[in-house]
Write a protein that holds these residues in place. Structure first.
Motif, mmCIF file in Angstrom:
data_model
loop_
_atom_site.group_PDB
_atom_site.id
_atom_site.type_symbol
_atom_site.label_atom_id
_atom_site.label_comp_id
_atom_site.label_asym_id
_atom_site.label_seq_id
_atom_site.Cartn_x
_atom_site.Cartn_y
_atom_site.Cartn_z
ATOM 1 N N ILE A 1 37.736 40.473 49.754
ATOM 2 C CA ILE A 1 37.338 38.943 48.365
ATOM 3 C C ILE A 1 38.285 38.951 47.742
ATOM 4 O O ILE A 1 38.729 37.984 46.997
ATOM 5 C CB ILE A 1 35.892 39.648 47.801
ATOM 6 C CG1 ILE A 1 34.709 39.793 49.570
ATOM 7 C CG2 ILE A 1 35.414 39.537 46.597
ATOM 8 C CD1 ILE A 1 33.543 40.193 49.226
ATOM 9 N N PHE A 2 39.158 39.995 47.458
ATOM 10 C CA PHE A 2 40.205 39.736 46.430
ATOM 11 C C PHE A 2 41.306 39.312 46.406
ATOM 12 O O PHE A 2 41.999 39.130 45.746
ATOM 13 C CB PHE A 2 40.623 41.395 45.221
ATOM 14 C CG PHE A 2 39.302 41.580 44.624
ATOM 15 C CD1 PHE A 2 38.762 40.951 43.197
ATOM 16 C CD2 PHE A 2 37.306 42.041 44.261
ATOM 17 C CE1 PHE A 2 38.241 41.357 41.928
ATOM 18 C CE2 PHE A 2 36.572 42.176 44.056
ATOM 19 C CZ PHE A 2 37.184 41.836 42.206
ATOM 20 N N LYS A 3 41.716 39.668 47.625
ATOM 21 C CA LYS A 3 42.978 38.371 47.931
ATOM 22 C C LYS A 3 43.142 37.337 48.332
ATOM 23 O O LYS A 3 43.573 36.643 47.188
ATOM 24 C CB LYS A 3 43.901 39.114 49.328
ATOM 25 C CG LYS A 3 44.473 38.883 49.964
ATOM 26 C CD LYS A 3 44.969 39.342 51.318
ATOM 27 C CE LYS A 3 46.344 38.992 51.945
ATOM 28 N NZ LYS A 3 46.873 39.586 52.877
ATOM 29 N N PHE A 4 41.708 36.786 47.875
ATOM 30 C CA PHE A 4 41.632 35.375 48.094
ATOM 31 C C PHE A 4 41.414 34.894 46.382
ATOM 32 O O PHE A 4 41.816 34.185 45.868
ATOM 33 C CB PHE A 4 40.420 35.075 49.009
ATOM 34 C CG PHE A 4 40.718 34.883 50.309
ATOM 35 C CD1 PHE A 4 41.868 33.731 51.283
ATOM 36 C CD2 PHE A 4 40.403 35.688 51.864
ATOM 37 C CE1 PHE A 4 42.071 34.013 52.640
ATOM 38 C CE2 PHE A 4 40.860 35.912 53.270
ATOM 39 C CZ PHE A 4 41.468 34.699 53.170
ATOM 40 N N PHE A 5 40.277 35.885 45.809
ATOM 41 C CA PHE A 5 40.475 35.902 45.297
ATOM 42 C C PHE A 5 41.417 35.245 43.772
ATOM 43 O O PHE A 5 41.777 34.391 42.879
ATOM 44 C CB PHE A 5 39.449 36.932 44.251
ATOM 45 C CG PHE A 5 39.077 37.305 42.723
ATOM 46 C CD1 PHE A 5 37.685 35.947 42.313
ATOM 47 C CD2 PHE A 5 39.676 37.260 41.320
ATOM 48 C CE1 PHE A 5 37.944 35.731 41.008
ATOM 49 C CE2 PHE A 5 39.550 37.585 40.569
ATOM 50 C CZ PHE A 5 37.908 36.495 39.705
ATOM 51 N N PHE B 1 43.495 29.345 43.319
ATOM 52 C CA PHE B 1 41.917 29.523 44.580
ATOM 53 C C PHE B 1 41.189 30.368 43.237
ATOM 54 O O PHE B 1 41.281 29.847 42.079
ATOM 55 C CB PHE B 1 41.997 30.779 45.325
ATOM 56 C CG PHE B 1 42.828 30.122 46.470
ATOM 57 C CD1 PHE B 1 43.876 30.105 46.827
ATOM 58 C CD2 PHE B 1 41.839 30.309 48.221
ATOM 59 C CE1 PHE B 1 43.721 28.372 47.978
ATOM 60 C CE2 PHE B 1 42.092 30.477 49.284
ATOM 61 C CZ PHE B 1 43.242 29.663 49.212
ATOM 62 N N VAL B 2 40.249 30.869 43.642
ATOM 63 C CA VAL B 2 38.993 31.746 43.027
ATOM 64 C C VAL B 2 39.947 31.891 41.222
ATOM 65 O O VAL B 2 38.833 31.161 40.174
ATOM 66 C CB VAL B 2 38.308 32.591 43.128
ATOM 67 C CG1 VAL B 2 36.660 32.724 42.430
ATOM 68 C CG2 VAL B 2 37.962 32.338 44.463
ATOM 69 N N PHE B 3 40.181 32.367 41.144
ATOM 70 C CA PHE B 3 40.708 32.604 39.638
ATOM 71 C C PHE B 3 41.075 31.779 38.455
ATOM 72 O O PHE B 3 40.805 31.726 37.603
ATOM 73 C CB PHE B 3 41.466 34.325 39.632
ATOM 74 C CG PHE B 3 40.854 35.539 38.317
ATOM 75 C CD1 PHE B 3 39.879 35.238 37.356
ATOM 76 C CD2 PHE B 3 42.525 35.666 37.494
ATOM 77 C CE1 PHE B 3 39.682 35.228 36.139
ATOM 78 C CE2 PHE B 3 42.779 36.614 36.437
ATOM 79 C CZ PHE B 3 41.335 36.061 35.922
ATOM 80 N N ASP B 4 42.110 31.257 39.752
ATOM 81 C CA ASP B 4 43.039 30.119 38.534
ATOM 82 C C ASP B 4 42.113 28.882 38.771
ATOM 83 O O ASP B 4 42.038 29.031 37.719
ATOM 84 C CB ASP B 4 44.446 30.172 39.835
ATOM 85 C CG ASP B 4 45.213 31.460 39.752
ATOM 86 O OD1 ASP B 4 45.075 31.800 38.777
ATOM 87 O OD2 ASP B 4 46.136 31.265 40.610
ATOM 88 N N THR B 5 41.009 28.838 39.580
ATOM 89 C CA THR B 5 40.322 27.359 39.267
ATOM 90 C C THR B 5 39.630 27.964 37.948
ATOM 91 O O THR B 5 39.346 26.661 36.915
ATOM 92 C CB THR B 5 39.400 27.225 40.583
ATOM 93 O OG1 THR B 5 40.356 27.191 41.840
ATOM 94 C CG2 THR B 5 38.796 26.355 40.139
ATOM 95 N N VAL B 6 38.961 28.803 38.101
ATOM 96 C CA VAL B 6 37.628 28.945 36.675
ATOM 97 C C VAL B 6 39.012 29.010 35.246
ATOM 98 O O VAL B 6 37.926 28.916 34.357
ATOM 99 C CB VAL B 6 37.340 30.834 36.427
ATOM 100 C CG1 VAL B 6 36.949 31.518 36.089
ATOM 101 C CG2 VAL B 6 36.370 30.839 38.521
ATOM 102 N N TRP C 1 49.691 36.616 40.181
ATOM 103 C CA TRP C 1 48.702 37.713 40.103
ATOM 104 C C TRP C 1 48.817 38.821 40.537
ATOM 105 O O TRP C 1 48.719 39.599 40.432
ATOM 106 C CB TRP C 1 46.777 37.424 40.054
ATOM 107 C CG TRP C 1 46.699 36.399 39.170
ATOM 108 C CD1 TRP C 1 45.965 34.858 39.464
ATOM 109 C CD2 TRP C 1 46.163 36.506 37.870
ATOM 110 N NE1 TRP C 1 46.044 34.369 38.349
ATOM 111 C CE2 TRP C 1 45.661 35.268 37.659
ATOM 112 C CE3 TRP C 1 46.544 37.446 37.075
ATOM 113 C CZ2 TRP C 1 46.019 34.732 35.798
ATOM 114 C CZ3 TRP C 1 46.400 37.010 35.544
ATOM 115 C CH2 TRP C 1 45.779 35.758 34.965
ATOM 116 N N LEU C 2 48.919 38.036 42.394
ATOM 117 C CA LEU C 2 49.178 39.598 43.091
ATOM 118 C C LEU C 2 51.156 39.577 42.913
ATOM 119 O O LEU C 2 51.173 40.437 44.018
ATOM 120 C CB LEU C 2 49.318 38.727 44.313
ATOM 121 C CG LEU C 2 47.779 39.282 44.782
ATOM 122 C CD1 LEU C 2 46.809 38.522 45.917
ATOM 123 C CD2 LEU C 2 47.215 40.850 43.941
#
Length: 334
Positions: A139-143, A148-153, A167-168
């Protein structure tokens, strides 16, 4: 002579009769229930651990010849940059465990009182602990993946994608991102344990403290915290030992790349990829000793901290009893 023996010991029973009796059967059941778990514990825990300690003094692979090397494997653990660096990396997770416990204790204190929607909030916060660690890793690998999710938010909040870090991949922030994953997963469990302990505190103590003029913060320091010291100590020990043995987030999300390899990830690579079983066994023994030492130091620390709280509680107990007596007399007079 036989008649004399019978007259001297008329109530004496033989061992076989005692064994067939009620007390003998109870003793057999007790021994059986003790032996079976101890046998399983020895077979699957202590015996493999003893074998691992033996492996730590040898240069060996899973198959092939073995060579006794003494303390060389233990010395190499501290000489190798990847092994010793992984130990230093555990400091990130220790700091994260402190944040996790502070957040859990704060929310537990708030939710232990009547709050609208408190039960729903408890369920949402505890739910991540029920999810499998491997699933959380994916889940957090894609987050955290770029775009993806975090950058979109964050872009919804006004940030530009080009100004956001990787982030990774960015070594200045990737370990913080992984620690945040562990905090998100485990702080709900700590919060539920704290809530259970706080709700067991006698309500009359709060009433006496209010009569003394204590505010909410003073009630937390002098009533709640000393009353839940056992759970606090337990959660701290579990969090610190867990931070030393972090494995799932860095292994699943980054595979230990870009400086995110924790002690367990490096040990897994050395044991299964490089097949240096002796060195990996020495790493495991050293980790066990570190966890054992950290547990003892934490117990001594909390024994010293809560000793002062117990002394203050004893000195204030007489005042609380007098206040409670006045409070009870006032209520009876009404």
């Amino acid at each position: 002579m036989a008649a004399m023996t019978q007259t001297l010991d008329p109530n004496k029973k033989s061992f076989s009769k005692w064994l067939r009796g009620r007390k003998g059967q109870q003793m057999l059941v007790m021994i059986a229930f003790m032996i079976i778990p101890l046998l399983l514990l020895f077979t699957f825990t202590y015996l493999p651990f003893g074998e691992m300690v033996g492996f730590s003094f040898q240069k060996m692979k899973y198959t092939g010849a073995r060579k006794f090397v003494g303390w060389d494997n233990y010395i190499n653990v501290f000489k190798r940059e990847d092994c010793f660096g992984a130990l230093k990396l555990s400091l990130y997770y220790m700091v994260g465990s402190v944040v996790q416990l502070a957040l859990a204790l704060y929310l537990a204190t708030v939710l232990s009182f009547k709050v609208k929607g408190g039960n729903i909030f408890k369920g949402f916060m505890f739910f991540p602990y029920l999810i499998n660690g491997i699933a959380i890793g994916f889940i957090f690998k894609f987050f955290y993946t770029r775009g993806f999710v975090f950058d979109t938010v964050l872009q919804w909040c006004g940030f530009e994608l080009d100004n956001l870090p990787y982030w990774l991949k960015d070594q200045s922030i990737n370990n913080i991102s992984l620690v945040a994953t562990s905090v998100w997963r485990y702080f709900g469990q700590n919060m539920v344990l704290f809530i259970g302990a706080i709700m067991s505190v006698d309500a009359e103590l709060y009433e006496a403290a209010m009569l003394d003029g204590a505010n909410k913060f003073q009630q937390f320091i002098y009533i709640i915290l000393p009353s839940i010291k056992t759970i606090v100590t337990l959660n701290v020990i579990l969090s610190i030992t867990g931070s030393l043995s972090a494995f799932e987030p860095p292994y699943v999300i980054t595979s230990g790349a870009n400086g995110t390899g924790t002690y367990f990830v490096i040990m897994h690579e050395i044991a299964h990829t490089q097949q240096k079983v002796g060195l990996a066994s020495a790493m495991a023994v050293i980790l066990l000793l570190i966890i054992f030492a950290a547990t003892i130091l934490q117990k001594l620390f909390f024994k010293y901290v809560f000793k002062n709280a117990e002394d203050e509680d004893l000195s204030a107990s007489v005042r609380r009893e007098k206040k409670l007596a006045k409070y009870a007399a006032r209520k009876a007079g009404r």
